[in-house]
Design a protein around this motif. Structure first.
Motif, mmCIF file in Angstrom:
data_model
loop_
_atom_site.group_PDB
_atom_site.id
_atom_site.type_symbol
_atom_site.label_atom_id
_atom_site.label_comp_id
_atom_site.label_asym_id
_atom_site.label_seq_id
_atom_site.Cartn_x
_atom_site.Cartn_y
_atom_site.Cartn_z
ATOM 1 N N TRP A 1 0.796 -1.219 0.000
ATOM 2 C CA TRP A 1 0.000 0.000 0.000
ATOM 3 C C TRP A 1 0.832 1.274 0.000
ATOM 4 N N LYS A 2 1.873 1.331 0.793
ATOM 5 C CA LYS A 2 2.658 2.568 0.867
ATOM 6 C C LYS A 2 3.361 2.847 -0.461
ATOM 7 N N ASN A 3 3.891 1.801 -1.094
ATOM 8 C CA ASN A 3 4.533 1.961 -2.403
ATOM 9 C C ASN A 3 3.529 2.416 -3.454
ATOM 10 N N VAL A 4 2.345 1.804 -3.434
ATOM 11 C CA VAL A 4 1.305 2.166 -4.405
ATOM 12 C C VAL A 4 0.887 3.620 -4.212
ATOM 13 N N LEU A 5 0.639 4.011 -2.962
ATOM 14 C CA LEU A 5 0.218 5.394 -2.705
ATOM 15 C C LEU A 5 1.277 6.395 -3.147
ATOM 16 N N GLU A 6 2.536 6.110 -2.817
ATOM 17 C CA GLU A 6 3.614 7.026 -3.203
ATOM 18 C C GLU A 6 3.704 7.158 -4.726
ATOM 19 N N GLU A 7 3.588 6.060 -5.437
ATOM 20 C CA GLU A 7 3.631 6.081 -6.902
ATOM 21 C C GLU A 7 2.441 6.846 -7.479
ATOM 22 N N GLU A 8 1.266 6.625 -6.927
ATOM 23 C CA GLU A 8 0.075 7.315 -7.431
ATOM 24 C C GLU A 8 0.137 8.818 -7.146
ATOM 25 N N ILE A 9 0.625 9.189 -5.981
ATOM 26 C CA ILE A 9 0.787 10.613 -5.658
ATOM 27 C C ILE A 9 1.732 11.260 -6.667
ATOM 28 N N ARG A 10 2.818 10.550 -7.002
ATOM 29 C CA ARG A 10 3.819 11.092 -7.921
ATOM 30 C C ARG A 10 3.276 11.233 -9.335
ATOM 31 N N LYS A 11 2.556 10.236 -9.813
ATOM 32 C CA LYS A 11 2.207 10.225 -11.236
ATOM 33 C C LYS A 11 0.892 10.924 -11.591
ATOM 34 N N ARG A 12 0.023 11.145 -10.628
ATOM 35 C CA ARG A 12 -1.260 11.793 -10.926
ATOM 36 C C ARG A 12 -1.062 13.280 -11.190
ATOM 37 N N GLU A 13 -1.933 13.853 -12.023
ATOM 38 C CA GLU A 13 -1.823 15.276 -12.363
ATOM 39 C C GLU A 13 -2.188 16.192 -11.198
ATOM 40 N N SER A 14 -3.125 15.744 -10.355
ATOM 41 C CA SER A 14 -3.581 16.573 -9.233
ATOM 42 C C SER A 14 -3.557 15.778 -7.937
ATOM 43 N N PHE A 15 -3.288 16.492 -6.845
ATOM 44 C CA PHE A 15 -3.382 15.911 -5.505
ATOM 45 C C PHE A 15 -4.503 16.649 -4.799
ATOM 46 N N LEU A 16 -5.626 15.973 -4.587
ATOM 47 C CA LEU A 16 -6.809 16.578 -3.974
ATOM 48 C C LEU A 16 -6.776 16.298 -2.477
ATOM 49 N N LEU A 17 -6.611 17.351 -1.695
ATOM 50 C CA LEU A 17 -6.534 17.212 -0.242
ATOM 51 C C LEU A 17 -7.875 17.611 0.360
ATOM 52 N N PHE A 18 -8.667 16.624 0.749
ATOM 53 C CA PHE A 18 -9.962 16.868 1.380
ATOM 54 C C PHE A 18 -9.702 17.110 2.860
ATOM 55 N N TRP A 19 -9.792 18.391 3.260
ATOM 56 C CA TRP A 19 -9.308 18.819 4.564
ATOM 57 C C TRP A 19 -10.437 18.990 5.573
ATOM 58 N N SER A 20 -10.196 18.470 6.764
ATOM 59 C CA SER A 20 -11.119 18.566 7.887
ATOM 60 C C SER A 20 -10.313 18.318 9.156
ATOM 61 N N ASN A 21 -10.960 18.428 10.305
ATOM 62 C CA ASN A 21 -10.273 18.058 11.543
ATOM 63 C C ASN A 21 -9.922 16.579 11.548
ATOM 64 N N ASN A 22 -10.774 15.770 10.944
ATOM 65 C CA ASN A 22 -10.451 14.341 10.844
ATOM 66 C C ASN A 22 -9.175 14.137 10.033
ATOM 67 N N ALA A 23 -9.055 14.849 8.917
ATOM 68 C CA ALA A 23 -7.848 14.748 8.084
ATOM 69 C C ALA A 23 -6.635 15.282 8.836
ATOM 70 N N LYS A 24 -6.836 16.377 9.524
ATOM 71 C CA LYS A 24 -5.755 16.993 10.291
ATOM 72 C C LYS A 24 -5.183 16.025 11.325
ATOM 73 N N ASN A 25 -6.037 15.184 11.890
ATOM 74 C CA ASN A 25 -5.628 14.252 12.943
ATOM 75 C C ASN A 25 -5.263 12.866 12.420
ATOM 76 N N SER A 26 -5.241 12.704 11.109
ATOM 77 C CA SER A 26 -4.936 11.404 10.507
ATOM 78 C C SER A 26 -3.452 11.300 10.149
ATOM 79 N N ASP A 27 -2.792 10.294 10.699
ATOM 80 C CA ASP A 27 -1.385 10.064 10.357
ATOM 81 C C ASP A 27 -1.231 9.745 8.872
ATOM 82 N N TYR A 28 -2.195 9.021 8.289
ATOM 83 C CA TYR A 28 -2.122 8.652 6.875
ATOM 84 C C TYR A 28 -2.241 9.876 5.979
#
Length: 123
Positions: A41-68
């Motif tokens: 999973w970590k390798n897949v996520l890193e590769e997808e973050i790198r190759k995708r045109e956009s990184f959509l950050l859905f931000w909330s307090n839940n996201a703020k408190n998420s280590d992932y």
């Protein structure tokens, strides 16, 4: 193409937004819906973050408190730079402030402000 970063606690709200984004022709990577059993999973996520045109950050307090989510946006910041991150606030930034590293990005959403104002008025 886009990578969606979000807290699993916000999944229902994010899926509604991603459905609309996808309807407009964007191929959106969603961790649980796009990965296969046995993927590193970590390798897949890193590769997808790198190759995708956009990184959509859905931000909330839940996201703020998420280590992932923190790992994802820090990976995106390192690989794509600040302009490679597109905030999608789920909460007002006064109640869910972005991290200092992302403070130069605009986290306000006019539609969220209108919804908030219309919910606070009585008919």
């Amino acid at each position: 193409t886009a990578f969606a970063s979000y807290s699993s606690k916000d999944r229902a709200r994010v899926l509604d937004r991603v459905a609309e984004i996808s309807r407009n022709g964007v191929d959106v990577f969603l961790d649980r819906m796009s990965m296969q059993p046995g993927d590193l999973w970590k390798n897949v996520l890193e590769e997808e973050i790198r190759k995708r045109e956009s990184f959509l950050l859905f931000w909330s307090n839940n996201a703020k408190n998420s280590d992932y989510v923190t790992w994802e946006w820090k990976t995106a910041l390192q690989q794509r730079g600040l302009t490679g991150i597109e905030p999608h606030p789920l909460e007002d930034p006064t109640t869910a402030p972005p991290p200092p590293e992302l403070s130069d990005l605009h986290f306000n959403d006019v539609y969220m402000l209108v919804r908030k104002a219309s919910n606070s008025t009585t008919p």
